[in-house]
Motif scaffolding. Structure first.
Motif, PDB file in Angstrom:
ATOM      1  N   LEU A  60       0.706  -0.970  -0.013  1.00 27.68           N
ATOM      2  CA  LEU A  60      -0.224   0.344  -0.014  1.00 27.68           C
ATOM      3  C   LEU A  60       0.764   1.014   0.284  1.00 27.68           C
ATOM      4  O   LEU A  60       1.772   1.336   0.963  1.00 27.68           O
ATOM      5  N   ARG A  61       0.993   1.777  -0.316  1.00 31.40           N
ATOM      6  CA  ARG A  61       0.849   3.908  -0.538  1.00 31.40           C
ATOM      7  C   ARG A  61       0.237   4.727   0.220  1.00 31.40           C
ATOM      8  O   ARG A  61      -0.595   4.701   0.283  1.00 31.40           O
ATOM      9  N   ILE A  62       1.047   5.139   1.214  1.00 27.04           N
ATOM     10  CA  ILE A  62       0.278   5.673   2.346  1.00 27.04           C
ATOM     11  C   ILE A  62       0.933   7.514   2.300  1.00 27.04           C
ATOM     12  O   ILE A  62       1.785   7.490   2.187  1.00 27.04           O
ATOM     13  N   VAL A  63      -0.094   8.208   1.776  1.00 25.56           N
ATOM     14  CA  VAL A  63       0.352   9.662   1.022  1.00 25.56           C
ATOM     15  C   VAL A  63      -0.636  11.170   2.507  1.00 25.56           C
ATOM     16  O   VAL A  63      -1.273  10.371   2.869  1.00 25.56           O
ATOM     17  N   ASN A  64       0.648  11.841   2.242  1.00 26.54           N
ATOM     18  CA  ASN A  64       0.832  13.021   2.892  1.00 26.54           C
ATOM     19  C   ASN A  64       0.674  12.718   4.279  1.00 26.54           C
ATOM     20  O   ASN A  64       0.835  13.170   5.241  1.00 26.54           O
ATOM     21  N   VAL A  65       1.925  11.649   4.447  1.00 22.49           N
ATOM     22  CA  VAL A  65       2.401  12.061   5.937  1.00 22.49           C
ATOM     23  C   VAL A  65       3.113  12.524   5.836  1.00 22.49           C
ATOM     24  O   VAL A  65       4.419  12.149   4.741  1.00 22.49           O
ATOM     25  N   PRO A  66       4.087  13.984   7.027  1.00 20.01           N
ATOM     26  CA  PRO A  66       4.150  14.649   6.367  1.00 20.01           C
ATOM     27  C   PRO A  66       5.807  14.070   7.134  1.00 20.01           C
ATOM     28  O   PRO A  66       6.243  13.217   8.497  1.00 20.01           O
ATOM     29  N   GLU A  67       6.886  14.676   6.330  1.00 20.24           N
ATOM     30  CA  GLU A  67       8.483  14.584   6.155  1.00 20.24           C
ATOM     31  C   GLU A  67       8.847  14.537   7.619  1.00 20.24           C
ATOM     32  O   GLU A  67       9.036  15.803   8.220  1.00 20.24           O
ATOM     33  N   GLY A  68       9.613  13.436   8.361  1.00 22.28           N
ATOM     34  CA  GLY A  68      10.513  13.870   9.414  1.00 22.28           C
ATOM     35  C   GLY A  68       9.529  13.211  10.499  1.00 22.28           C
ATOM     36  O   GLY A  68      10.122  13.794  11.639  1.00 22.28           O
ATOM     37  N   ILE A  69       8.587  12.893  10.610  1.00 22.96           N
ATOM     38  CA  ILE A  69       7.565  12.638  11.620  1.00 22.96           C
ATOM     39  C   ILE A  69       7.736  11.946  12.819  1.00 22.96           C
ATOM     40  O   ILE A  69       7.852  11.157  13.268  1.00 22.96           O
ATOM     41  N   GLU A  70       8.978  10.818  11.993  1.00 21.83           N
ATOM     42  CA  GLU A  70       9.157   9.336  12.401  1.00 21.83           C
ATOM     43  C   GLU A  70      10.019   9.508  13.624  1.00 21.83           C
ATOM     44  O   GLU A  70      10.457   8.880  13.759  1.00 21.83           O
ATOM     45  N   ASN A  71      11.303  10.705  12.951  1.00 24.03           N
ATOM     46  CA  ASN A  71      11.792  11.133  14.118  1.00 24.03           C
ATOM     47  C   ASN A  71      13.182  10.186  13.988  1.00 24.03           C
ATOM     48  O   ASN A  71      13.378  10.062  15.355  1.00 24.03           O
ATOM     49  N   GLY A  72      13.286   9.655  13.488  1.00 23.36           N
ATOM     50  CA  GLY A  72      13.998   8.688  13.576  1.00 23.36           C
ATOM     51  C   GLY A  72      13.949   7.468  13.664  1.00 23.36           C
ATOM     52  O   GLY A  72      14.404   6.237  14.008  1.00 23.36           O
ATOM     53  N   GLN A  73      12.961   6.993  14.075  1.00 22.06           N
ATOM     54  CA  GLN A  73      12.071   5.570  15.014  1.00 22.06           C
ATOM     55  C   GLN A  73      12.472   4.122  13.737  1.00 22.06           C
ATOM     56  O   GLN A  73      12.588   4.828  12.838  1.00 22.06           O
ATOM     57  N   ASP A  74      11.944   3.183  13.557  1.00 21.98           N
ATOM     58  CA  ASP A  74      12.196   2.445  13.240  1.00 21.98           C
ATOM     59  C   ASP A  74      11.077   2.457  12.129  1.00 21.98           C
ATOM     60  O   ASP A  74       9.735   2.334  12.498  1.00 21.98           O
ATOM     61  N   LEU A  75      11.140   2.149  11.336  1.00 20.81           N
ATOM     62  CA  LEU A  75      10.020   2.922  10.329  1.00 20.81           C
ATOM     63  C   LEU A  75       8.547   1.531  10.006  1.00 20.81           C
ATOM     64  O   LEU A  75       7.368   2.477  10.344  1.00 20.81           O
ATOM     65  N   VAL A  76       8.681   0.294  10.054  1.00 17.29           N
ATOM     66  CA  VAL A  76       7.926  -0.984   9.858  1.00 17.29           C
ATOM     67  C   VAL A  76       7.486  -0.322  11.843  1.00 17.29           C
ATOM     68  O   VAL A  76       6.111  -0.658  11.627  1.00 17.29           O
ATOM     69  N   THR A  77       7.917  -1.001  12.658  1.00 14.84           N
ATOM     70  CA  THR A  77       7.236  -0.158  14.141  1.00 14.84           C
ATOM     71  C   THR A  77       6.486   1.629  13.563  1.00 14.84           C
ATOM     72  O   THR A  77       5.181   1.359  14.783  1.00 14.84           O
ATOM     73  N   PHE A  78       7.344   2.392  13.153  1.00 20.01           N
ATOM     74  CA  PHE A  78       6.422   3.605  13.004  1.00 20.01           C
ATOM     75  C   PHE A  78       4.797   3.488  12.923  1.00 20.01           C
ATOM     76  O   PHE A  78       4.424   4.065  13.294  1.00 20.01           O
ATOM     77  N   VAL A  79       5.071   2.857  11.555  1.00 20.15           N
ATOM     78  CA  VAL A  79       3.817   2.945  10.707  1.00 20.15           C
ATOM     79  C   VAL A  79       2.889   2.009  11.086  1.00 20.15           C
ATOM     80  O   VAL A  79       1.823   2.137  10.957  1.00 20.15           O
ATOM     81  N   ALA A  80       3.333   0.426  11.071  1.00 16.98           N
ATOM     82  CA  ALA A  80       2.235  -0.107  12.130  1.00 16.98           C
ATOM     83  C   ALA A  80       1.190   0.285  13.257  1.00 16.98           C
ATOM     84  O   ALA A  80       0.428   0.604  13.200  1.00 16.98           O
ATOM     85  N   GLU A  81       2.654   1.429  14.328  1.00 15.08           N
ATOM     86  CA  GLU A  81       1.156   2.104  15.582  1.00 15.08           C
ATOM     87  C   GLU A  81       0.601   3.043  14.923  1.00 15.08           C
ATOM     88  O   GLU A  81      -0.022   3.529  15.018  1.00 15.08           O
ATOM     89  N   MET A  82       1.201   3.703  13.349  1.00 14.82           N
ATOM     90  CA  MET A  82       0.436   5.355  12.852  1.00 14.82           C
ATOM     91  C   MET A  82      -1.083   4.310  12.555  1.00 14.82           C
ATOM     92  O   MET A  82      -1.765   4.554  12.732  1.00 14.82           O
ATOM     93  N   LEU A  83      -0.999   3.235  11.441  1.00  8.93           N
ATOM     94  CA  LEU A  83      -2.513   2.617  11.090  1.00  8.93           C
ATOM     95  C   LEU A  83      -2.885   2.233  12.260  1.00  8.93           C
ATOM     96  O   LEU A  83      -4.179   2.595  12.307  1.00  8.93           O
ATOM     97  N   LEU A  84      -2.873   1.333  12.920  1.00  7.84           N
ATOM     98  CA  LEU A  84      -3.587   1.416  14.380  1.00  7.84           C
ATOM     99  C   LEU A  84      -4.151   2.271  14.516  1.00  7.84           C
ATOM    100  O   LEU A  84      -5.513   2.510  15.209  1.00  7.84           O
ATOM    101  N   GLU A  85      -3.426   3.618  15.557  1.00  5.77           N
ATOM    102  CA  GLU A  85      -4.115   4.896  15.643  1.00  5.77           C
ATOM    103  C   GLU A  85      -4.961   5.665  14.955  1.00  5.77           C
ATOM    104  O   GLU A  85      -5.946   6.448  15.161  1.00  5.77           O
ATOM    105  N   MET A  86      -4.399   5.020  13.489  1.00  7.18           N
ATOM    106  CA  MET A  86      -5.464   5.701  12.492  1.00  7.18           C
ATOM    107  C   MET A  86      -6.715   5.208  12.645  1.00  7.18           C
ATOM    108  O   MET A  86      -7.935   5.946  12.517  1.00  7.18           O
TER     109      MET A  86
END
Length: 267
Positions: A137-163
């Motif tokens: 999947l392509r997730i569009v319009n997530v601001p640049e740098g909002i992950e703040n150096g976190q592991d992207l797999v963990t960050f995106v999984a938690e972001m999807l659950l939060e949304m």
């Protein structure tokens, strides 16, 4: 003796005068015969002389013609040799052109075959590429740098659950990969690069995609959209229908979810 007188001698007559006198004294028949004899001799001589002159003139003309024709004959012979050479070369060129024409036809047939095979291979490659992206999947319009150096797999999984809350996942989904779309980081204020996410389970990807078609997603106050990850070729094919989609949407015949439905395909 004394009384006798000596007679004077007769005058001398020139021969021509005598001949003339003899002719004059001759009869008319004799005169005509002599005249015909003279005329006969004169005509024979004249004919003989004319014949000689004619033969001489003919020989002179023949010699002049031969002298004039000589250079022309040489030029004609040279021209004949040149034409013969050109004819031989033309025959060779025609033969070569015939062989090349056959080779060109064979090459064209080969090219057509290769084009058909190439088109088929490209279609198969594109199909394989899109199949390899089916879990993406392509997730569009997530601001640049909002992950703040976190592991992207963990960050995106938690972001999807939060949304999505608990409507889609009861825990963070299992992801195989997550990364920003390749490319240079955009400047401030420019559109951020999308996330490309590969789900471990195809069913979880499908649940999220169906839910996202019916709901507005936001993350940290930013609207977020989720799309199927497609190849560039297929994306261009689908974008060619944007005008039709907009026209149908304007008259409320269909909405965007219809075009995003899995059963609706442009391939």
């Amino acid at each position: 003796m004394s009384n006798s007188k000596q007679k004077p001698a007769p005058p001398l007559v020139p021969p021509t005068t005598r001949s003339t006198a003899s002719i004059a004294g001759a009869s008319n028949v004799e005169k005509q015969a002599v005249t015909e004899t003279f005329q006969s001799v004169s005509m024979d001589q004249l004919i003989s002389e004319l014949t000689k002159q004619r033969i001489s003139i003919r020989e002179d003309i023949s010699a002049l013609i031969q002298e004039s024709i000589g250079p022309l004959q040489s030029s004609v012979n040279a021209l004949r040799e040149t034409v013969g050479s050109f004819q031989s070369r033309l025959t060779a060129m025609e033969s070569l052109a015939g062989e090349n024409f056959e080779k060109v036809i064979a090459a064209e047939n080969t090219i057509k075959t290769l084009q058909t095979q190439n088109t088929s291979l490209l279609d198969r490659i594109e199909d394989l590429e899109n199949r390899s992206r089916r879990a993406n999947l392509r997730i569009v319009n997530v601001p640049e740098g909002i992950e703040n150096g976190q592991d992207l797999v963990t960050f995106v999984a938690e972001m999807l659950l939060e949304m999505t809350g608990t409507e889609v996942f009861d825990k963070p989904p299992s992801l195989e990969r997550a990364h920003r779309s390749p490319g240079q980081k955009p400047a401030d204020g420019r559109k951020p690069r999308p996330f490309v996410v590969c789900f471990h389970r195809f069913q979880e990807k499908e649940r999220l995609l169906r839910w996202a078609r019916r709901h507005d997603m936001k993350y940290k106050g930013n609207p977020v959209r989720v799309y199927q990850d497609l190849s560039a070729t297929l994306s261009r094919k689908r974008s060619s229908y944007n005008g039709i989609k907009q026209s149908l949407s304007d008259v409320n015949l269909v909405n965007e979810s219809f075009f995003l439905n899995e059963s609706f395909s442009f391939t």
